[in-house]
Design an enzyme around this catalytic site. Structure first.
Site, short mmCIF file in Angstrom:
data_model
loop_
_atom_site.label_atom_id
_atom_site.label_comp_id
_atom_site.label_asym_id
_atom_site.label_seq_id
_atom_site.Cartn_x
_atom_site.Cartn_y
_atom_site.Cartn_z
N HIS A 54 0.85 -1.19 0.00
CA HIS A 54 0.00 0.00 0.00
C HIS A 54 0.88 1.23 0.00
O HIS A 54 2.10 1.15 0.10
CB HIS A 54 -1.00 -0.03 1.17
CG HIS A 54 -0.39 0.07 2.53
ND1 HIS A 54 0.41 -0.90 3.07
CD2 HIS A 54 -0.47 1.05 3.47
CE1 HIS A 54 0.78 -0.55 4.29
NE2 HIS A 54 0.26 0.65 4.55
N HIS A 56 1.45 3.91 1.95
CA HIS A 56 1.98 4.69 3.07
C HIS A 56 3.51 4.80 2.99
O HIS A 56 4.20 3.83 2.67
CB HIS A 56 1.54 4.07 4.41
CG HIS A 56 0.09 4.33 4.71
ND1 HIS A 56 -0.65 3.56 5.57
CD2 HIS A 56 -0.75 5.30 4.26
CE1 HIS A 56 -1.89 4.04 5.64
NE2 HIS A 56 -1.97 5.09 4.84
N ASP A 58 5.91 4.77 5.07
CA ASP A 58 6.78 3.82 5.80
C ASP A 58 6.81 2.45 5.11
O ASP A 58 7.49 1.54 5.59
CB ASP A 58 6.37 3.70 7.28
CG ASP A 58 4.99 3.12 7.49
OD1 ASP A 58 4.06 3.50 6.74
OD2 ASP A 58 4.82 2.28 8.39
N HIS A 59 6.11 2.32 3.98
CA HIS A 59 6.15 1.08 3.20
C HIS A 59 6.76 1.27 1.81
O HIS A 59 7.24 0.31 1.22
CB HIS A 59 4.74 0.47 3.08
CG HIS A 59 4.22 0.00 4.40
ND1 HIS A 59 4.12 -1.34 4.73
CD2 HIS A 59 3.83 0.69 5.50
CE1 HIS A 59 3.67 -1.44 5.97
NE2 HIS A 59 3.48 -0.22 6.46
N HIS A 112 -7.55 -0.70 5.32
CA HIS A 112 -6.51 0.18 5.87
C HIS A 112 -6.27 1.32 4.88
O HIS A 112 -6.24 2.48 5.26
CB HIS A 112 -5.25 -0.64 6.10
CG HIS A 112 -4.08 0.15 6.61
ND1 HIS A 112 -4.04 0.71 7.87
CD2 HIS A 112 -2.90 0.48 6.01
CE1 HIS A 112 -2.88 1.34 8.02
NE2 HIS A 112 -2.17 1.22 6.91
N ASP A 129 -0.19 -3.79 6.26
CA ASP A 129 -0.82 -3.26 7.48
C ASP A 129 -2.29 -3.67 7.58
O ASP A 129 -3.10 -2.93 8.15
CB ASP A 129 -0.74 -1.73 7.51
CG ASP A 129 0.68 -1.23 7.79
OD1 ASP A 129 1.56 -2.05 8.07
OD2 ASP A 129 0.88 0.00 7.74
N HIS A 167 4.67 -4.76 10.64
CA HIS A 167 5.18 -4.15 11.88
C HIS A 167 5.29 -5.17 13.00
O HIS A 167 4.55 -6.16 13.04
CB HIS A 167 4.21 -3.05 12.37
CG HIS A 167 4.16 -1.84 11.49
ND1 HIS A 167 4.95 -0.74 11.68
CD2 HIS A 167 3.39 -1.57 10.41
CE1 HIS A 167 4.68 0.17 10.76
NE2 HIS A 167 3.73 -0.30 9.97
ZN ZN Z 1 -0.06 1.65 6.47
#
Ligand code: ZN
Length: 255
Positions: A54, A56, A58-59, A112, A129, A167
């Site tokens: 996805h 985001h 942090d990905h 998400h 996530d 995570h």
């Molecule tokens: Zn995420």
């Protein structure tokens, strides 16, 4: 050397799952480039593919920098704003990584984010996530209905499927799961085992679909104890499993 899946750590608690043999590697959700570049250099590996679940940061935040050094295909969800994608995919598509003799089916698991995907193959699930060990992601862009359906889709995979989440949230998630389902013995056993892993500095992942079905409250919205806790939180009777899910998801946000 057969295939291995190594956790490359990033930020506070992200895992960049790195699928590798003796020469090649593919990475899932590289939020940061440097830890991946360090790992590739140290292990003398050639990057051959990037998979994103996805949009985001942090990905996917490390994708552009990885591409400067390694011009490899970048797979990720069609319908999400990821500028670095070269191969947009969605449910029913297949991702092949010939250098590692691997192939994954793409599953649509929105909730998400709007078009979040998972990659499933070779008894492994990379679910970003959406499904966490003993928990699930927050519902940011989708609806509780969508998130519930996405989790049900993952729960329908074989019990032995190895679950690689984005995570390391497991112990905190278990703390909440115990509040929802205090009488779940499997949950208490899991807490002991996972606490030991964390004390040793090791990941609690991968989990398995079977373990999640036994301990993850978000996959147990039909269990009487979970329904009862949701009703207590709501101060009313939840109308069905989606409402149970929505109630415990909201409760978790405030926990
Ligand atoms: Zn995420």
């Amino acid at each position: 050397m057969t295939l291995e899946v190594a956790p490359v750590r990033a930020f506070k608690d992200n895992y960049i799952w790195t699928l590798r043999d003796a020469r090649h590697a593919a990475v899932v959700d590289p939020g940061d480039a440097q830890p991946v570049l360090d790992y590739l250099a140290r292990e003398r590996l050639e990057l051959v593919a990037i998979l994103a679940t996805h949009h985001h940061p942090d990905h996917v935040g490390g994708v552009a920098e990885l591409l400067q050094r390694h011009p490899v295909p970048v797979y990720g969800p069609r319908g999400e704003p990821i500028a670095t994608l070269t191969r947009a995919v969605g449910g029913g598509d297949r991702v092949e990584i010939p250098q590692l003799a691997l192939a994954f089916d793409v599953l649509d698991i929105p909730g998400h984010t709007r078009a979040h995907v998972a990659y499933y193959g070779a008894n492994m699930l990379f679910c970003g996530d959406t499904l966490f060990a003993c928990g699930c992601g927050r519902v940011f862009e989708g609806t509780p209905e969508q998130m519930y359906a996405s989790l049900a889709k993952l729960a329908a995979l074989p019990d032995e499927t190895l679950v690689y989440c984005g995570h390391e949230y497991t112990l905190a998630n278990i703390g909440f799961a115990k509040a929802v389902e205090p009488g779940n013995v499997a949950l208490l056993e899991r807490e002991r085992a996972d606490a030991k892993l964390r004390e040793a500095g090791r990941p609690t992942l991968p989990s398995t679909i079977g373990r999640e079905k036994a301990t993850n409250p978000f996959l147990r919205c039909l269990q009487p104890a979970v329904v009862e806790s949701a009703n207590k939180y709501l101060g009313a009777r939840a109308a069905g499993p989606v409402q149970v899910f929505a109630a415990i998801r909201e409760w978790k946000n405030r926990f």
